[in-house]
Design a protein around this motif. Structure first.
Motif: not given
Length: 132
Positions: A80-84, A103-109, A125-127
């Motif tokens: 649902a979101d990055p926190a999930e 978990p990491w913030d990927a360059f593709w958003g 897992l992604f959001a």
């Protein structure tokens, strides 16, 4: 008729552990399925996901052997979101499942993480990240 993609099937060494993993991701699997040699469920959208115990696979393919090395495919679960993403990662790794890429913030958003199910299959897992 043109063939229609319908099912993803996986051979598993421990049905109960595998079903526990996928239930924690929200896959609706019937109670008691842990003792079955073949389990399948319909996912939203109609594609089916199935698991076969290795012993079952060898009844029709006696020479089957598990692959070695890194997985060649990954199943990806949209959260649902990055926190999930972070919450599911923590729950699964806390339950003893293998976390491959935290978990990491990927360059593709997207907020992204990669786990392995009990048989080493890649599970992402992604959001989407909030717009900046």
């Amino acid at each position: 008729m043109t063939p229609r993609f319908d099912l993803i099937g996986m051979a598993v060494t421990d049905m109960a552990r595998t079903l526990d993993f996928y239930r924690r991701l929200g896959v609706q699997i019937p109670a008691g399925a842990e003792t079955e040699p073949h389990v399948e469920v319909a996912l939203p959208g109609g594609v089916r996901l199935a698991w076969d115990a290795v012993e079952m696979v060898r009844t029709f393919d006696p020479d089957w052997a598990p692959p070695t090395g890194s997985p060649r495919i990954n199943l990806a679960f949209r959260c649902a979101d990055p926190a999930e993403v972070d919450r599911r990662w923590a729950e699964l790794t806390g339950a003893g499942f293998h976390g491959h890429l935290a978990p990491w913030d990927a360059f593709w958003g997207q907020r992204y993480a990669v786990l392995h199910d009990p048989d080493g299959n890649g599970v992402d897992l992604f959001a989407p990240l909030p717009a900046s």
